[in-house]
Design a protein around this motif. Structure first.
Motif, PDB file in Angstrom:
ATOM      1  N   GLU A  88       1.988  -4.518  -1.985  1.00 23.29           N
ATOM      2  CA  GLU A  88       0.403  -4.654  -2.072  1.00 23.29           C
ATOM      3  C   GLU A  88      -0.240  -4.889  -0.660  1.00 23.29           C
ATOM      4  OE1 GLU A  88       1.445  -8.443  -4.283  1.00 23.29           O
ATOM      5  OE2 GLU A  88       2.200  -6.236  -4.031  1.00 23.29           O
ATOM      6  N   ARG A  90       0.816  -3.662   1.912  1.00 18.98           N
ATOM      7  CA  ARG A  90       1.142  -2.438   2.958  1.00 18.98           C
ATOM      8  C   ARG A  90       0.419  -1.130   2.430  1.00 18.98           C
ATOM      9  NH1 ARG A  90       7.061  -4.293   3.200  1.00 18.98           N
ATOM     10  NH2 ARG A  90       6.851  -5.860   4.925  1.00 18.98           N
ATOM     11  N   ARG A  91      -0.237  -0.420   3.312  1.00 22.83           N
ATOM     12  CA  ARG A  91      -0.873   0.739   3.030  1.00 22.83           C
ATOM     13  C   ARG A  91      -0.389   1.908   3.893  1.00 22.83           C
ATOM     14  NH1 ARG A  91      -7.095  -1.096   2.526  1.00 22.83           N
ATOM     15  NH2 ARG A  91      -7.082  -2.293   0.674  1.00 22.83           N
ATOM     16  N   TYR A 114      -6.238  -4.450   7.722  1.00 17.13           N
ATOM     17  CA  TYR A 114      -4.950  -3.485   7.931  1.00 17.13           C
ATOM     18  C   TYR A 114      -4.741  -3.088   9.180  1.00 17.13           C
ATOM     19  CZ  TYR A 114      -4.198  -4.075   2.895  1.00 17.13           C
ATOM     20  OH  TYR A 114      -3.693  -4.479   1.623  1.00 17.13           O
TER      21      TYR A 114
END
Length: 119
Positions: A88, A90-91, A114
């Protein structure tokens, strides 16, 4: 003949001395880049944050945490952390970076961003 004998004796003595062994690393000696000391050396407030997001024992690469003395700021790059499932954070190709700044004797979380993953 008088010069040859001492030179021959010196060569024999020098060849009988074992070579010195290097105290540094060798090619066959691998150093694991994941090390718990990269987390354990952080201030308590930062370690508690890491413990709160981890499902297991945290280990990290060297670039996991950087400190700026001028800003009294810790930058934590979570892509260099391993401790179970932290997906969660990392995107896609972006990873969460968090910043902590000194607040008296403690450090407080001031930013979550991010950014492109560094690996």
């Amino acid at each position: 003949m008088t010069i040859r004998t001492p030179i021959l004796a010196l060569c024999l003595v020098l060849s009988s001395i074992p070579p010195a062994l290097s105290k540094g690393g060798s090619v066959g000696n691998k150093h694991d880049p994941l090390d718990p000391s990269h987390v354990n050396a952080l201030p308590l407030d930062v370690r508690q944050y890491v413990a709160g997001i981890c499902k297991g024992r945290p280990v990290a690469q060297h670039d996991f945490a950087t400190y700026s003395p001028q800003e009294k700021r810790w930058r934590i790059n979570l892509e260099y952390l391993q401790c179970g499932v932290i997906g969660e954070y990392r995107r896609g190709n972006q990873c969460l970076d968090v910043d902590f700044v000194a607040d008296g004797a403690h450090f407080r979380l001031v930013r979550k961003t991010y950014a492109a993953c560094g690996f």
